[in-house]
Design an enzyme around this catalytic site. Structure first.
Site, mmCIF file in Angstrom:
data_model
loop_
_atom_site.group_PDB
_atom_site.id
_atom_site.type_symbol
_atom_site.label_atom_id
_atom_site.label_comp_id
_atom_site.label_asym_id
_atom_site.label_seq_id
_atom_site.Cartn_x
_atom_site.Cartn_y
_atom_site.Cartn_z
ATOM 1 N N GLY A 295 -10.132 20.213 6.386
ATOM 2 C CA GLY A 295 -10.435 18.971 5.679
ATOM 3 C C GLY A 295 -10.740 17.832 6.643
ATOM 4 N N THR A 296 -10.012 17.772 7.734
ATOM 5 C CA THR A 296 -10.204 16.687 8.698
ATOM 6 C C THR A 296 -11.618 16.715 9.259
ATOM 7 O OG1 THR A 296 -7.864 16.721 9.277
ATOM 8 C CG2 THR A 296 -9.361 15.729 10.885
ATOM 9 N N ASN B 278 -3.170 12.086 -1.575
ATOM 10 C CA ASN B 278 -2.208 13.085 -1.112
ATOM 11 C C ASN B 278 -0.761 12.592 -1.155
ATOM 12 O OD1 ASN B 278 -3.716 11.538 0.960
ATOM 13 N ND2 ASN B 278 -2.129 12.293 2.326
ATOM 14 N N HIS C 223 -6.193 25.495 2.996
ATOM 15 C CA HIS C 223 -4.728 25.665 2.953
ATOM 16 C C HIS C 223 -4.043 24.789 1.908
ATOM 17 C CE1 HIS C 223 -2.991 22.184 5.355
ATOM 18 N NE2 HIS C 223 -4.266 22.056 5.654
ATOM 19 N N THR D 238 -18.919 29.839 16.799
ATOM 20 C CA THR D 238 -18.833 31.096 16.041
ATOM 21 C C THR D 238 -17.946 30.903 14.828
ATOM 22 O OG1 THR D 238 -19.152 32.343 18.070
ATOM 23 C CG2 THR D 238 -18.193 33.543 16.199
ATOM 24 N N CYS E 233 1.601 13.462 7.807
ATOM 25 C CA CYS E 233 1.105 12.808 9.015
ATOM 26 C C CYS E 233 1.956 11.609 9.360
ATOM 27 C CB CYS E 233 -0.328 12.359 8.807
ATOM 28 S SG CYS E 233 -1.302 13.579 7.930
HETATM 29 C C1 LIG Z 1 -4.552 17.769 4.020
HETATM 30 C C2 LIG Z 1 -5.558 16.716 3.779
HETATM 31 C C3 LIG Z 1 -6.623 16.520 4.677
HETATM 32 C C4 LIG Z 1 -6.739 17.264 5.980
HETATM 33 O O1 LIG Z 1 -7.064 18.607 5.792
HETATM 34 P P1 LIG Z 1 -6.780 19.634 6.994
HETATM 35 O O2 LIG Z 1 -7.414 20.898 6.552
HETATM 36 O O3 LIG Z 1 -5.289 19.735 7.104
HETATM 37 O O4 LIG Z 1 -7.399 19.067 8.215
HETATM 38 C C5 LIG Z 1 -7.566 15.558 4.369
HETATM 39 N N1 LIG Z 1 -7.481 14.833 3.244
HETATM 40 C C6 LIG Z 1 -6.479 15.007 2.354
HETATM 41 C C7 LIG Z 1 -6.458 14.182 1.115
HETATM 42 C C8 LIG Z 1 -5.490 15.943 2.605
HETATM 43 O O5 LIG Z 1 -4.497 16.094 1.719
#
Ligand SMILES: *Cc1c(COP(=O)(O)O)cnc(C)c1O
Length: 385
Positions: free
Chosen positions: A69-70, A149, A199, A235, A323
């Site tokens: 997600g990041t 989140n 995840h 990759t 975080c």
């Molecule tokens: C967990 C989360 C992310 C980051 O995702 P990762 O796969 O852990 O890097 C970004 N935005 C929100 C809203 C999240 O809950």
């Protein structure tokens, strides 16, 4: 052990694990290779792309796999900025976005962009009118998350998307908390770019995706061999991508039923805490919230302390977000909703998942109530001294 931290990460679905395994040891080819093992890896990646596309209703070629997600958030924000500097240097987001969005925006500011961080109401909602009012001729991107989140608030993304579409501004949404849990349709919500992370919906860590509408111009942020149409060199993480695809397919069939169960259990958890823990309050919106998110503040009870005591008794919860607990900074999301600093520091997030049971909920309420009673009884004794 009772795990109530699904917003931070979920167990990988056994079916997704089974789908991944062959790609570690048997079909370990590089998808860019043209020999049979390479071809099999390529086919697996493309099948996963279709599975993800079906979950969110887009074309497979609009899905770019990332490391999570990041990276998807960074690619959306920095990628749109990089490809549109000639059009303008203004970006709009909200004060309650995930760090991945906020820090990408701060990086833009250091590079001569201007960023508007919109306020939210006491429930954590971004008003669509505020988005409209903030759009200027040089605005190139609006980034507002689908669901928060920390407090679970669901944002009016369809309304915001419609405004952006009408005014010709690209709309990105971080839907990491929502995908696989709520019905998401990028077409219906006028979404141009959307971040996903496996995840958070029973797929593996370290893999995610950015949906980018076919017409959106994006600059890459990682350079190299030109994988993912040149937008994400390196990759492909084939087993993880396969696991994400499998998790997406499972979510497509299971998430509606799961949402129903989670909503019921969350209601029970909220009602249980409100009745058995005096001085507790629910943060976020009473019903426009993620089905599995319960965020509460309990007067006089530090979140860090509470989560530590719950952990000693085998209950995993988190304070603010995963975080912010690492860096011990003030929970900015709660402060943005107008909560005072004391109550913001007295918050915990309990996030439910598909393996959570009614028994887990009962035990969590009971344990929480016991801890709070004990602390209050002791402080009563101290205060008499
Ligand atoms: C967990 C989360 C992310 C980051 O995702 P990762 O796969 O852990 O890097 C970004 N935005 C929100 C809203 C999240 O809950």
């Amino acid at each position: 052990m009772i795990y109530l931290d699904h917003a931070a990460g979920t167990a990988v679905d056994p079916e997704a694990v089974a789908a991944m395994l062959p790609y570690f040891y048997y079909d370990y080819g590089n998808p860019s290779s043209i020999h049979p093992l390479g071809r099999r890896a390529r086919e697996a990646v493309e099948r996963a792309r279709e599975q993800v596309a079906q979950l969110i209703n887009c074309q497979p070629n609009e899905v770019i796999f990332t490391s999570g997600g990041t990276e998807a958030d960074n690619l959306a924000i920095l990628g749109v900025a990089g490809a549109n500097v000639s059009k303008g240097r203004h970006v709009i987001t909200s004060q309650i976005e995930h760090h991945a969005v906020l820090e990408a925006c701060r990086n833009l500011e250091r590079n001569g962009f201007e960023v508007t961080y919109l306020e939210v109401d006491p429930f954590g909602i971004v008003a669509p009118e505020n988005v409209r009012d903030a759009i200027r001729p040089d605005t190139i991107l609006v980034s507002i998350m689908t669901a928060n989140n920390v407090i679970g608030t669901i944002e009016p993304v369809a309304e915001i998307g419609a405004i952006c579409q009408k005014l010709g501004v690209l709309f990105h949404t971080d839907a990491v908390q929502a995908v696989g849990h709520l019905p998401i349709d990028v077409e219906r919500s006028d979404i141009d770019l959307m971040s996903l992370s496996a995840h958070k919906f029973y797929g593996p860590k370290g893999v995610g995706a950015l949906y980018a509408r076919g017409s959106v111009a994006l600059s890459p942020i990682i350079f190299g061999g030109g994988q993912e149409e040149g937008l994400r060199s390196g990759t492909e993480n084939v087993p993880a991508i396969v696991g994400m695809g499998a998790a997406a397919e499972i979510a497509r069939y299971e998430s509606a039923g799961e949402e129903f169960c989670l909503r019921k259990m969350s209601r029970d958890l909220i009602a249980g805490i409100m009745t058995s823990v005096p001085g507790s309050r629910l943060n976020g919106h009473p019903d426009k919230r993620l089905p599995g998110n319960v965020n509460v503040s309990i007067e006089g009870m530090e979140g860090e302390y509470l989560s530590g005591e719950l952990a000693k008794r085998g209950i995993c919860v988190s304070t603010g977000s995963a975080c912010s607990s690492a860096t011990h900074e003030a929970p900015y999301v709660l402060l943005a909703t107008g909560l005072d600093r004391d109550l913001a520091n007295c918050s915990i997030r309990l996030s439910l998942g598909k393996h959570t049971t009614d028994e887990d909920i009962k035990r969590a309420v009971q344990t929480l109530s016991e801890i709070v009673q004990k602390v209050r009884a002791e402080s009563e004794v101290y205060s008499r001294w």
